[in-house]
Design an enzyme around this catalytic site. Structure first.
Site, mmCIF file in Angstrom:
data_model
loop_
_atom_site.group_PDB
_atom_site.id
_atom_site.type_symbol
_atom_site.label_atom_id
_atom_site.label_comp_id
_atom_site.label_asym_id
_atom_site.label_seq_id
_atom_site.Cartn_x
_atom_site.Cartn_y
_atom_site.Cartn_z
ATOM 1 C CG HIS A 188 -1.976 -1.039 1.200
ATOM 2 N ND1 HIS A 188 -2.826 -1.227 0.134
ATOM 3 C CD2 HIS A 188 -2.286 -2.005 2.119
ATOM 4 C CE1 HIS A 188 -3.631 -2.254 0.391
ATOM 5 N NE2 HIS A 188 -3.326 -2.744 1.585
ATOM 6 C CG ASP A 232 -3.026 -8.322 0.973
ATOM 7 O OD1 ASP A 232 -2.364 -8.741 1.940
ATOM 8 O OD2 ASP A 232 -3.997 -7.545 1.096
ATOM 9 C CG HIS A 234 -6.905 -5.236 1.721
ATOM 10 N ND1 HIS A 234 -6.368 -6.061 2.696
ATOM 11 C CD2 HIS A 234 -8.159 -4.918 2.103
ATOM 12 C CE1 HIS A 234 -7.281 -6.229 3.649
ATOM 13 N NE2 HIS A 234 -8.367 -5.552 3.318
ATOM 14 C CG ASP A 319 -5.369 -9.739 3.741
ATOM 15 O OD1 ASP A 319 -5.003 -10.382 2.733
ATOM 16 O OD2 ASP A 319 -5.079 -8.540 3.937
HETATM 17 ZN ZN LIG Z 1 -4.423 -6.922 2.906
#
Ligand SMILES: [Zn+2]
Length: 391
Positions: A188, A232, A234, A319
């Site tokens: 990120h 991931d 996200h 996740d």
């Molecule tokens: Zn994540």
């Protein structure tokens, strides 16, 4: 497979807001301890790396170090200075307890201004100590505590060391793939802003490490082609953004549709300029089945196979597990074994040197076995491939 670990990655510990509650961050040191415990009960070699903490904390740099050269060339210097000094400045000003965390209160946002003149002020770092915390972050889940800088450096250094191994002509074929136990995660981070538990973008550092090692080993004409597979839950907004105009990197991500970080990850984001076509987002609605997830994996394999990479980086998050509170996919422990095997056994991707970087994954009770399932799925295929080659 070699697992790279630096004990300094366990030092960083912070808080975050989840809903309206201030809690100990879910991205916690126990994530690494639980993976290490699971790895110790298998035949994986755990190689311990020690970053030079003292030099890192006091001077902030070591000119001789490849890590610092790569940090300077990829991340903004004023942002790195902020990561290194923010906690100490707040503590000396009496704004924090010793175990406290620097958290932002106000973020710069272009939509605050109609006037282009005012808007241009956003380009300069603010003088105010509270404003700076918001200037260098895009959310409240990247607080800075006493050891954040050291752990972030140690995490990025594992990416560098992993690349050193996979780009060195291998005596031992197991060096063909390395798992770096990175913490904090990286995908990120935009290289000028922290967010989503990420402070330094480890995938960016890995790509530039590979380029640096490959050019040191041979003629500059043999520029590596690097594929990043981001698994991931996200979307890796920071990694996508950094390579958006770069055809030397293919970024492919399978992630939750319309989920955090909310403002990136659409399948219409395909790259720009020379990089057009080298960014592939494969968003997936929350309630899709494992089989439907595997269809996206096949699509990712197809894209990466067509690209014909010389090196592969996997941004690996857990996740996506069905019990993880930060994701809403429905993957199970055995799913990770299947995903790894499908990917590694694809004809076009066999035996390409690969570095696997740990990103998210917060369901501690299963995190260790999920990681091992992925690594064993990857290795089982490698073993099968080498046995087949012997026949
Ligand atoms: Zn994540």
């Amino acid at each position: 497979m070699i697992i790279l670990h630096d004990p300094a990655t366990l030092l960083h510990s912070t808080v975050e807001f989840l809903g309206a509650k201030l809690i100990s961050a879910l991205e916690c040191p126990e994530r690494i301890s639980t993976i290490l415990r699971a790895a110790q009960s298998t035949n994986h070699e755990i190689k311990i790396i020690h970053i030079d903490h003292d030099k890192a904390v006091t001077s902030g740099e070591n000119q001789q170090s490849l890590l610092f050269r790569l940090l300077k060339s990829t991340h903004k210097q004023d942002y790195l200075d902020h990561l290194r000094t923010a906690y100490a400045i707040w503590y000396e000003e009496g704004l924090l307890e010793k175990d406290g965390t620097v958290l932002p209160e106000c973020f710069p946002n272009k939509r605050m201004f109609d006037s282009q003149k005012l808007d241009s002020g956003l380009a300069d770092p603010p003088k105010d100590i509270f404003a700076r915390a918001g200037y260098y972050a895009f959310d409240l889940s990247a607080g800075i505590s006493t050891h954040t800088w050291t752990s972030a450096l140690a995490s990025a250094n594992l990416a560098v060391e992993g690349c050193r191994l996979i780009t060195t002509p291998a005596v031992d074929a197991s060096n063909n793939a390395v798992f770096a136990l990175c913490r904090p995660p990286g995908h990120h981070c935009t290289t000028s802003m922290a967010g989503g538990y990420c402070y330094i973008n480890n995938a960016v550092i890995a790509v530039e490490s590979i380029r640096s090692f490959v050019s040191a080993h041979g003629p500059t004409s043999s520029m590596p082609k690097i594929a990043i597979l981001d698994l991931d839950f996200h979307h890796g907004n920071g990694t996508q953004d950094y390579f958006y105009r770069d055809p030397g990197v293919l970024y492919v991500s399978i992630h939750g549709q319309d989920e955090y970080p909310y403002y990136s990850g659409q399948d219409t984001e395909r790259g720009e300029g020379e990089g057009l076509g080298f960014n592939v987002n494969l968003p997936l609605p929350a309630d899709w089945s494992v089989e439907q997830y595997l269809e996206k994996v096949e699509l990712a394999i197809e894209h990466i196979g067509v690209y014909k990479p010389t090196h592969i980086i996997v941004s690996l998050g857990f996740d996506t597990f069905h019990l993880d509170r930060l994701g809403c996919f429905k993957l199970y422990t055995e799913s990770y074994d299947i995903i790894a095997r499908r990917f590694r056994s694809a004809n076009a991707l066999k035996n390409i040197p690969s570095l696997i970087l740990l990103e998210g994954g917060y369901f501690l009770e299963s995190l260790g076995e999920n990681v091992i399932a992925f690594l064993q799925g990857w290795e089982r295929t490698s073993t099968e491939i080498s046995q087949n080659q012997l026949r």
